[in-house]
Design a protein around this motif. Sequence first.
Motif, mmCIF file in Angstrom:
data_model
loop_
_atom_site.group_PDB
_atom_site.id
_atom_site.type_symbol
_atom_site.label_atom_id
_atom_site.label_comp_id
_atom_site.label_asym_id
_atom_site.label_seq_id
_atom_site.Cartn_x
_atom_site.Cartn_y
_atom_site.Cartn_z
ATOM 1 N N VAL A 71 41.426 87.112 125.650
ATOM 2 C CA VAL A 71 42.251 87.851 124.702
ATOM 3 C C VAL A 71 42.051 87.333 123.279
ATOM 4 O O VAL A 71 41.762 88.086 122.351
ATOM 5 C CB VAL A 71 43.743 87.782 125.101
ATOM 6 C CG1 VAL A 71 44.621 88.461 124.067
ATOM 7 C CG2 VAL A 71 43.945 88.402 126.467
ATOM 8 N N GLU A 72 42.190 86.011 123.096
ATOM 9 C CA GLU A 72 42.100 85.447 121.748
ATOM 10 C C GLU A 72 40.668 85.287 121.252
ATOM 11 O O GLU A 72 40.438 85.223 120.064
ATOM 12 C CB GLU A 72 42.787 84.065 121.701
ATOM 13 C CG GLU A 72 44.250 84.092 122.008
ATOM 14 C CD GLU A 72 44.545 83.439 123.350
ATOM 15 O OE1 GLU A 72 43.733 82.654 123.836
ATOM 16 O OE2 GLU A 72 45.608 83.736 123.913
ATOM 17 N N GLN A 73 39.710 85.157 122.156
ATOM 18 C CA GLN A 73 38.309 84.896 121.808
ATOM 19 C C GLN A 73 38.177 83.652 120.928
ATOM 20 O O GLN A 73 37.322 83.571 120.054
ATOM 21 C CB GLN A 73 37.682 86.112 121.115
ATOM 22 C CG GLN A 73 37.485 87.297 122.019
ATOM 23 C CD GLN A 73 36.517 87.007 123.161
ATOM 24 O OE1 GLN A 73 35.436 86.468 122.943
ATOM 25 N NE2 GLN A 73 36.906 87.335 124.373
ATOM 26 N N SER A 74 39.027 82.674 121.184
ATOM 27 C CA SER A 74 38.955 81.415 120.453
ATOM 28 C C SER A 74 38.520 80.307 121.402
ATOM 29 O O SER A 74 38.845 80.329 122.587
ATOM 30 C CB SER A 74 40.306 81.077 119.832
ATOM 31 O OG SER A 74 41.276 80.922 120.847
ATOM 32 N N LEU A 75 37.794 79.354 120.855
ATOM 33 C CA LEU A 75 37.287 78.229 121.637
ATOM 34 C C LEU A 75 38.324 77.113 121.624
ATOM 35 O O LEU A 75 38.759 76.673 120.563
ATOM 36 C CB LEU A 75 35.970 77.736 121.040
ATOM 37 C CG LEU A 75 35.227 76.660 121.805
ATOM 38 C CD1 LEU A 75 34.693 77.226 123.111
ATOM 39 C CD2 LEU A 75 34.080 76.122 120.968
ATOM 40 N N THR A 76 38.736 76.671 122.815
ATOM 41 C CA THR A 76 39.721 75.606 122.951
ATOM 42 C C THR A 76 39.101 74.465 123.741
ATOM 43 O O THR A 76 38.605 74.665 124.845
ATOM 44 C CB THR A 76 40.970 76.119 123.709
ATOM 45 O OG1 THR A 76 41.484 77.250 123.041
ATOM 46 C CG2 THR A 76 42.025 75.046 123.810
ATOM 47 N N ARG A 77 39.136 73.262 123.160
ATOM 48 C CA ARG A 77 38.631 72.102 123.889
ATOM 49 C C ARG A 77 39.596 71.802 125.034
ATOM 50 O O ARG A 77 40.800 71.653 124.820
ATOM 51 C CB ARG A 77 38.514 70.906 122.963
ATOM 52 C CG ARG A 77 37.911 69.722 123.655
ATOM 53 C CD ARG A 77 37.677 68.596 122.699
ATOM 54 N NE ARG A 77 37.300 67.422 123.470
ATOM 55 C CZ ARG A 77 37.112 66.249 122.963
ATOM 56 N NH1 ARG A 77 37.256 66.052 121.673
ATOM 57 N NH2 ARG A 77 36.785 65.239 123.744
ATOM 58 N N TYR A 78 39.046 71.712 126.254
ATOM 59 C CA TYR A 78 39.889 71.509 127.429
ATOM 60 C C TYR A 78 39.869 70.059 127.888
ATOM 61 O O TYR A 78 40.907 69.448 128.091
ATOM 62 C CB TYR A 78 39.457 72.445 128.561
ATOM 63 C CG TYR A 78 40.326 72.346 129.783
ATOM 64 C CD1 TYR A 78 41.599 72.901 129.783
ATOM 65 C CD2 TYR A 78 39.886 71.676 130.907
ATOM 66 C CE1 TYR A 78 42.415 72.796 130.898
ATOM 67 C CE2 TYR A 78 40.695 71.570 132.024
ATOM 68 C CZ TYR A 78 41.955 72.125 132.013
ATOM 69 O OH TYR A 78 42.756 72.017 133.110
ATOM 70 N N SER A 79 38.679 69.492 128.085
ATOM 71 C CA SER A 79 38.575 68.101 128.538
ATOM 72 C C SER A 79 37.151 67.620 128.330
ATOM 73 O O SER A 79 36.282 68.354 127.857
ATOM 74 C CB SER A 79 38.976 67.958 130.009
ATOM 75 O OG SER A 79 38.028 68.591 130.838
ATOM 76 N N SER A 80 36.905 66.387 128.708
ATOM 77 C CA SER A 80 35.554 65.846 128.673
ATOM 78 C C SER A 80 35.404 64.821 129.795
ATOM 79 O O SER A 80 36.389 64.313 130.319
ATOM 80 C CB SER A 80 35.237 65.220 127.317
ATOM 81 O OG SER A 80 36.098 64.143 127.062
ATOM 82 N N THR A 81 34.170 64.550 130.131
ATOM 83 C CA THR A 81 33.883 63.576 131.185
ATOM 84 C C THR A 81 33.861 62.170 130.594
ATOM 85 O O THR A 81 33.961 61.995 129.379
ATOM 86 C CB THR A 81 32.506 63.855 131.820
ATOM 87 O OG1 THR A 81 31.497 63.672 130.821
ATOM 88 C CG2 THR A 81 32.431 65.247 132.403
ATOM 89 N N GLU A 82 33.671 61.211 131.454
ATOM 90 C CA GLU A 82 33.424 59.856 130.998
ATOM 91 C C GLU A 82 31.973 59.770 130.505
ATOM 92 O O GLU A 82 31.182 60.671 130.750
ATOM 93 C CB GLU A 82 33.664 58.839 132.131
ATOM 94 C CG GLU A 82 32.575 58.780 133.185
ATOM 95 C CD GLU A 82 32.658 59.869 134.243
ATOM 96 O OE1 GLU A 82 31.898 59.780 135.209
ATOM 97 O OE2 GLU A 82 33.459 60.819 134.106
ATOM 98 N N ILE A 83 31.643 58.697 129.821
ATOM 99 C CA ILE A 83 30.265 58.478 129.375
ATOM 100 C C ILE A 83 29.504 57.792 130.508
ATOM 101 O O ILE A 83 29.946 56.769 131.023
ATOM 102 C CB ILE A 83 30.226 57.600 128.109
ATOM 103 C CG1 ILE A 83 30.944 58.309 126.960
ATOM 104 C CG2 ILE A 83 28.783 57.268 127.730
ATOM 105 C CD1 ILE A 83 31.163 57.441 125.738
#
Length: 131
Positions: A71-83
């Motif tokens: 709907v919004e077509q916006s990019l939202t950062r959700y999570s990331s992995t460990e290095i």
Amino acid sequence: MEIKEEGASEEGQHFLPTAQANDPGDCQFTSIQKTPNEPQLEFILACKDLVAPVRDRKLNTLVQISVIHPVEQSLTRYSSTEIVEGTRDPLFLTGVTFPSEYPIYEETKIKLTVYDVKDKSHDTIANSSRI
């Protein structure tokens, strides 16, 4: 799924012959119940044959997970992995889980960006380059 120990209950009695079901005594029953908090979407990540931007440099890989809602077509950062350090074939221990209450649909796009982290002393991927 959750395994739950119970005393005599109607649920457990369905598994007993009629004579035993009417006289539960000290019986303990085990049942499997679905919990409402099971994830809606869950996956693990791994990369294979990554190429370092600089020759003879070991990679320190991180994957950033972002969501594009339909709907919004916006990019939202959700999570990331460990290095994961020093390998071209990282397998990440941190999986990605979208809980059942998270608004995700078939039209939702999930963007995975792989980074080579150059400076691990900062808790940011600003000092990183895309692979």
